[in-house]
Design a protein around this motif. Structure first.
Motif, mmCIF file in Angstrom:
data_model
loop_
_atom_site.group_PDB
_atom_site.id
_atom_site.type_symbol
_atom_site.label_atom_id
_atom_site.label_comp_id
_atom_site.label_asym_id
_atom_site.label_seq_id
_atom_site.Cartn_x
_atom_site.Cartn_y
_atom_site.Cartn_z
ATOM 1 N N UNK A 221 0.821 -1.058 -0.112
ATOM 2 C CA UNK A 221 -0.163 -0.073 -0.101
ATOM 3 C C UNK A 221 0.876 1.139 0.027
ATOM 4 N N UNK A 222 1.572 1.323 1.176
ATOM 5 C CA UNK A 222 2.338 2.657 1.129
ATOM 6 C C UNK A 222 3.607 2.725 0.137
ATOM 7 N N UNK A 223 4.216 1.386 -0.179
ATOM 8 C CA UNK A 223 5.344 1.166 -0.890
ATOM 9 C C UNK A 223 6.399 2.165 -0.973
ATOM 10 N N UNK A 224 6.665 2.404 0.369
ATOM 11 C CA UNK A 224 7.783 3.419 0.772
ATOM 12 C C UNK A 224 9.422 2.861 0.743
ATOM 13 N N UNK A 225 10.211 3.216 -0.326
ATOM 14 C CA UNK A 225 11.448 2.824 -0.426
ATOM 15 C C UNK A 225 12.236 3.694 0.828
ATOM 16 N N UNK A 226 12.964 2.634 1.612
ATOM 17 C CA UNK A 226 13.542 2.955 2.752
ATOM 18 C C UNK A 226 14.779 4.078 2.375
ATOM 19 N N UNK A 227 15.135 4.100 1.182
ATOM 20 C CA UNK A 227 16.342 4.681 0.799
ATOM 21 C C UNK A 227 15.835 6.280 0.896
ATOM 22 N N UNK A 228 14.566 6.433 0.758
ATOM 23 C CA UNK A 228 14.212 8.103 0.927
ATOM 24 C C UNK A 228 14.559 8.529 2.194
ATOM 25 N N UNK A 229 14.649 7.884 3.210
ATOM 26 C CA UNK A 229 14.893 8.418 4.652
ATOM 27 C C UNK A 229 16.201 9.128 4.435
ATOM 28 N N UNK A 230 17.083 8.854 3.638
ATOM 29 C CA UNK A 230 18.604 9.517 3.661
ATOM 30 C C UNK A 230 18.459 10.578 2.188
ATOM 31 N N UNK A 231 17.313 11.108 1.798
ATOM 32 C CA UNK A 231 17.297 12.181 0.998
ATOM 33 C C UNK A 231 17.633 13.371 1.596
ATOM 34 N N UNK A 232 18.486 14.461 0.968
ATOM 35 C CA UNK A 232 19.035 15.345 1.733
ATOM 36 C C UNK A 232 17.855 16.495 2.260
ATOM 37 N N UNK A 233 17.061 16.978 1.270
ATOM 38 C CA UNK A 233 16.058 17.837 1.663
ATOM 39 C C UNK A 233 14.797 17.249 1.398
ATOM 40 N N UNK A 234 13.845 17.699 2.387
ATOM 41 C CA UNK A 234 12.548 17.529 2.276
ATOM 42 C C UNK A 234 11.621 18.890 2.537
ATOM 43 N N UNK A 235 11.005 19.325 1.356
ATOM 44 C CA UNK A 235 10.267 20.544 1.640
ATOM 45 C C UNK A 235 8.789 20.070 2.222
ATOM 46 N N UNK A 236 8.828 19.692 3.382
ATOM 47 C CA UNK A 236 7.595 19.403 3.919
ATOM 48 C C UNK A 236 7.498 19.644 5.543
ATOM 49 N N UNK A 237 8.700 19.851 5.940
ATOM 50 C CA UNK A 237 8.863 19.790 7.292
ATOM 51 C C UNK A 237 7.846 20.730 8.147
#
Length: 452
Positions: A221-237
């Motif tokens: 359902x979520x299909x969340x790739x764990x590699x996204x944890x290490x993305x440098x910038x998240x414009x959602x904080x």
């Protein structure tokens, strides 16, 4: 009202799809807790009290994680109602980063400063035993934290079956491991409290492995790739923290309040601590269905608000509140029915004073359950799911810190009142939350789309 509930098939399907597995998971967790309490209780009142107080640090960490996950779930449930998976991934990225900070902090306290933690949480007589237990258990906090955090966010999209499987395996490991290592069966050395701690650590590692395998290989359902944890910038904080912080702060302060309650009890002696340990076993048992219903309520209300069906969300909230009242009556009756048989399991291992105190505070707990069923579904389910986390936090925290804890402290340490009266004052916030939340729920002003 009954006909409205039975005709809303989507409501019923989602409610039971989430409530039943979460109830099953909580029932299994209760079985683990009860087995631990009974087995450790056989070692004596001091050892049982030491474990009860040492577990307060893990309890506070768990509530911090549930607060973070609960705040994220408000957004995830509403984004799921909109079909916006990309925004859900952003929420999960931030959630896992904050989760990492939480578990590292608590693991450092448990492993690096166990004796100091126990001096704060308990009386001197149990500090050494509690510190030895906490140092080993703390090694599993990182594994435990990521497992709990992942299972919590999966509830937002009704993926709850894996939690039941994890809890089932934990039960087997805990009962078997404790039987072998605490008492020295099958040729193993009798390690006492160290054996209980090693078993808990092993269970946390196995839980983590199972959850990670599920997320990587089977979660669809979520299909969340764990590699996204290490993305440098998240414009959602900013958006995330603005909506998730009330729930997170609510859980952390509530958890700190629960630990403070334990400290107040702890400073009144091991008899009260042991009695409350037994009381918590029964309270956790009868509240499993209530907690499952609260989680189901949050998802149902969140999905409905996210889909823009505000009037339907209000109708469903009324149905959920009616269900909570019925469950509260059932929980109250169960406590009164089961307290005698439970106490009989501890005769001979606990002192006569502890048995008397346990019987008295369980009687009080029965009536608390009647109110707690309503407040769980109201605060965790309807208000948070509807986006009204700030009001929920204010109602939850102000009644605990502003009334119940100060009166409980005065009752026990200034006025010198009896144990059951002290306990009643410490739990007074449950009644006050009903009084505070009911007008808000009936007004319908709690509906708020946090994704806009």
């Amino acid at each position: 009202m009954l006909s409205t509930i039975t005709k809303d098939r989507e409501f019923l399907r989602t409610f039971f799809l989430i409530a039943l597995p979460v109830t099953g998971q909580n029932l299994l967790n209760f079985a683990v807790s009860m087995a631990d309490t009974i087995m450790v209780g056989q070692l004596g009142e001091v050892q049982l009290s030491a474990v009860q107080q040492a577990n307060q640090l893990g309890f506070l960490m768990t509530l911090s994680i549930l607060g973070l996950g609960g705040g994220a779930n408000v957004m995830i449930a509403q984004y799921w109602g909109k079909g916006d998976r990309e925004s859900i991934h952003k929420v999960l990225t931030i959630t896992y980063r904050l989760l990492a900070a939480i578990v590292v902090l608590f693991a450092t306290l448990a492993v690096g400063f166990p004796y100091q933690v126990m001096r704060v949480l308990g009386v001197e007589a149990i500090a050494a035993d509690g510190a030895a237990f906490l140092r080993i258990v703390g090694l599993g906090y990182v594994f435990m934290g990521f497992s709990i955090g992942t299972l919590v966010v999966l509830r937002a999209v009704a993926s709850v079956k894996v939690a039941v499987m994890v809890s089932s395996i934990t039960l087997v490991i805990s009962v078997t491991g404790n039987w072998i290592l605490i008492f020295g069966n099958l040729g193993a050395p009798a390690l006492g409290l160290r054996g209980a701690a090693i078993t808990t650590l092993l269970a946390r590692v196995v839980e983590f492995i199972i959850v990670m395998i599920y997320v990587i290989k089977f979660e669809k359902k979520l299909r969340f790739p764990l590699r996204k944890i290490f993305i440098r910038k998240v414009d959602f904080l900013r958006n995330f923290w603005g909506n998730a912080s009330p729930v997170f702060i609510n859980e952390v302060l509530w958890g700190a309040g629960a630990v403070t309650l334990s400290i107040i009890i702890g400073q009144m002696g091991t008899h009260f601590i042991a009695a409350n340990s037994v009381n918590m076993v029964l309270s956790n048992l009868v509240s499993v269905a209530v907690f499952g219903s609260a989680n189901a309520s949050a998802v149902i209300i969140g999905n409905t608000v996210g889909a823009g069906k505000y009037d339907l969300a209000r109708q469903r909230s009324n149905a959920l509140l009616m269900i909570s009242v019925c469950m509260g009556v059932g929980a109250m009756c169960l406590v009164l029915l089961l307290k005698g048989p439970l106490l009989s399991l501890f005769v001979g291992s606990l002192s006569a004073e502890a048995i008397v105190y346990a019987n008295q505070i369980m009687t009080i707990s029965a009536f608390i359950m009647l109110m707690q069923a309503f407040t769980f579904v109201s605060i965790i389910g309807v208000l948070r799911g509807g986006g009204d986390g700030k009001f929920a936090a204010i109602a939850d925290i102000s009644t605990m810190w502003g009334v119940a804890l100060p009166l409980g402290f005065l009752a026990g340490h200034v006025w010198g009142l009896s144990v059951p009266l002290v306990y009643a004052f410490l739990k007074l916030d449950e009644l006050l939350k009903v009084i505070v939340c009911l007008p808000r729920l009936l007004s319908g002003r709690w509906v708020r789309d946090v994704t806009i």
